[in-house]
Write a protein that holds these residues in place. Structure first.
Motif, PDB file in Angstrom:
ATOM      1  N   SER A   1      -2.234  -4.124  -2.503  1.00 43.51           N
ATOM      2  CA  SER A   1      -3.427  -3.861  -3.302  1.00 43.51           C
ATOM      3  C   SER A   1      -4.337  -2.800  -2.701  1.00 43.51           C
ATOM      4  O   SER A   1      -5.328  -2.414  -3.324  1.00 43.51           O
ATOM      5  CB  SER A   1      -4.229  -5.155  -3.484  1.00 43.51           C
ATOM      6  N   SER A   2      -4.030  -2.315  -1.507  1.00 45.49           N
ATOM      7  CA  SER A   2      -4.894  -1.330  -0.833  1.00 45.49           C
ATOM      8  C   SER A   2      -4.050  -0.135  -0.419  1.00 45.49           C
ATOM      9  O   SER A   2      -3.473  -0.116   0.675  1.00 45.49           O
ATOM     10  CB  SER A   2      -5.566  -1.958   0.391  1.00 45.49           C
ATOM     11  N   GLN A   3      -3.996   0.856  -1.306  1.00 44.78           N
ATOM     12  CA  GLN A   3      -3.109   1.991  -1.072  1.00 44.78           C
ATOM     13  C   GLN A   3      -3.465   2.783   0.186  1.00 44.78           C
ATOM     14  O   GLN A   3      -2.617   3.417   0.796  1.00 44.78           O
ATOM     15  CB  GLN A   3      -3.107   2.919  -2.286  1.00 44.78           C
ATOM     16  N   ASP A   4      -4.752   2.755   0.594  1.00 48.84           N
ATOM     17  CA  ASP A   4      -5.152   3.531   1.770  1.00 48.84           C
ATOM     18  C   ASP A   4      -4.540   2.987   3.051  1.00 48.84           C
ATOM     19  O   ASP A   4      -4.471   3.702   4.061  1.00 48.84           O
ATOM     20  CB  ASP A   4      -6.674   3.568   1.891  1.00 48.84           C
ATOM     21  N   LEU A   5      -4.059   1.735   3.028  1.00 48.03           N
ATOM     22  CA  LEU A   5      -3.425   1.184   4.226  1.00 48.03           C
ATOM     23  C   LEU A   5      -2.107   1.889   4.535  1.00 48.03           C
ATOM     24  O   LEU A   5      -1.682   1.941   5.697  1.00 48.03           O
ATOM     25  CB  LEU A   5      -3.196  -0.321   4.061  1.00 48.03           C
ATOM     26  N   LEU A   6      -1.454   2.426   3.517  1.00 48.83           N
ATOM     27  CA  LEU A   6      -0.250   3.227   3.755  1.00 48.83           C
ATOM     28  C   LEU A   6      -0.608   4.461   4.574  1.00 48.83           C
ATOM     29  O   LEU A   6       0.117   4.839   5.496  1.00 48.83           O
ATOM     30  CB  LEU A   6       0.389   3.614   2.427  1.00 48.83           C
TER      31      LEU A   6
ATOM     32  N   THR B   1       3.658  -5.233 -11.013  1.00 47.06           N
ATOM     33  CA  THR B   1       2.314  -4.691 -11.191  1.00 47.06           C
ATOM     34  C   THR B   1       2.330  -3.206 -10.855  1.00 47.06           C
ATOM     35  O   THR B   1       3.162  -2.729 -10.081  1.00 47.06           O
ATOM     36  CB  THR B   1       1.281  -5.393 -10.288  1.00 47.06           C
ATOM     37  N   LEU B   2       1.388  -2.492 -11.418  1.00 48.64           N
ATOM     38  CA  LEU B   2       1.302  -1.062 -11.167  1.00 48.64           C
ATOM     39  C   LEU B   2       0.916  -0.774  -9.731  1.00 48.64           C
ATOM     40  O   LEU B   2       1.353   0.220  -9.152  1.00 48.64           O
ATOM     41  CB  LEU B   2       0.291  -0.422 -12.124  1.00 48.64           C
ATOM     42  N   ASP B   3       0.087  -1.640  -9.137  1.00 46.12           N
ATOM     43  CA  ASP B   3      -0.300  -1.443  -7.741  1.00 46.12           C
ATOM     44  C   ASP B   3       0.927  -1.417  -6.838  1.00 46.12           C
ATOM     45  O   ASP B   3       1.086  -0.528  -5.992  1.00 46.12           O
ATOM     46  CB  ASP B   3      -1.243  -2.564  -7.285  1.00 46.12           C
TER      47      ASP B   3
END
Length: 350
Positions: A186-191, A222-224
């Motif tokens: 759910s938190s793309q910035d963690l990538l 889900t899209l996330d």
């Protein structure tokens, strides 16, 4: 800019020059210099110049938008964790820190993986008293470290659903609360953060975490998850094109992975070997279009997802993009924006 005895070859404004990143670096130095320096750091670590690079990041207001600064946060965390004996000295060299960026130091220490990170947080608290609540939240476990963040939320089983159905008061109006739980899904910035940590250390631990996300590139849930999984696959392939050691590591890991990982990981390796990144991007875009058209496995309404831009599925200039075109050859900044929704990002590449 003053030249130190140690001169770093860095790319500046698209041409190779000899630039010095001295401890007393001119704060007006280009962010592009530091970006390229970060990208090459794992091949030739230059620990002594990390403070200077971090000061440029602060001066450039790199952390103004936290969701698009994950790669820099990860790099600082990796630099702190890479040398435990000098970690305290390195952190102290960052000060004074702009008040609006003090959170970066707190989170970088918590994400560093240092065995003694809690004591280091306690030591810096007097310097940044306004971040006391954040520091205490990490110390008491309310906020997770990078290693503690789960890939995704665990789904309730059938018994849990039945128990909730029978114990919940159907007439009670439940207050909707903000969901602040961190997960990689759910938190793309963690990538981004994982890639930054890899650049600082060369460790394969964050790479393995990214590999675990690859099955999501085939997800229709889900899209996330589809977004993060697709970007995990794309960035792995993109960096592996330019990093032979990363390609070999991924190739060695392939036989040891689960069946769910083997498929997309094979695609990553083949795309890197053949330099066929376009195929990976097109496949991801097609998956998004299919998800929009047919709906998720849970039959959620996706009619409006195509209109979502920066926000719920914002990429925050995921990893490769954060380093920019010059550094890694991936278009990131589109129309002057520093982040774009997945659909907008890929559609404009066609």
């Amino acid at each position: 800019m003053r030249y130190a005895a140690l001169i770093l070859p860095l790319l500046l404004l698209g041409s190779s020059v000899r630039a010095a990143v001295a401890p007393e670096i001119d704060p007006r130095a280009s962010l592009g210099v530091v970006q390229q320096w970060i990208y090459g750091y794992r091949a030739k670590p230059d620990y002594a110049h990390v403070p200077a690079a971090v000061r440029v990041l602060f001066h450039s207001q790199t952390f103004k938008e936290p969701e698009s600064a994950g790669i820099y946060l990860g790099f600082i965390a990796g630099a702190i964790g890479s040398n435990p004996a000098k970690a305290e000295q390195l952190v102290n060299s960052f000060f004074p820190v702009p008040p609006q960026d003090e959170w970066v130091i707190v989170r970088a220490i918590a994400y560093s993986g240092l065995p003694d990170w809690r004591n280091l947080l306690r030591q810096i608290e007097p310097n940044i008293p306004e971040r006391r609540i954040m520091i205490e939240s990490y110390l008491d476990g309310t906020l997770p470290t990078l290693a503690e963040i789960p890939l995704e939320d665990s789904r309730p089983g059938m018994l849990d659903k039945l128990r909730n159905a029978f114990t919940r008061n159907p007439f009670k109006k439940e207050e909707k609360k903000l969901d602040t739980k961190l997960t990689f899904a759910s938190s793309q910035d963690l990538l981004d953060t994982l890639w930054g940590y890899y650049f600082a250390t060369g460790s394969h631990v964050p790479i393995m975490r990214i590999v675990q996300m690859l099955p999501w590139s085939k997800s229709r849930d889900t899209l996330d998850k589809l977004t993060v999984g697709s970007m995990a696959r794309y960035t792995l392939a993109s960096y592996a094109v330019r990093d032979s050691s990363l390609r070999e590591f991924l190739r060695d890991e392939l036989p040891r992975q689960s069946e769910a990982v083997k498929g997309p990981l094979t695609e990553v390796i083949q795309a890197a070997d053949r330099v066929e990144l376009g195929a990976v991007r097109r496949d991801a875009l097609a998956a998004v279009e299919e998800l929009k058209a047919k709906g998720s496995d849970a039959r959620r309404n996706l009619d409006l997802w195509g209109q979502v831009g920066v926000g719920a599925i914002a990429l925050g200039c995921v990893s490769a993009a954060a380093l920019g075109q010059v550094a890694v050859g991936i278009p990131c900044v589109i129309g002057g924006a520093t982040s774009q929704g997945l659909l907008s990002f890929w559609e404009k590449q066609q």
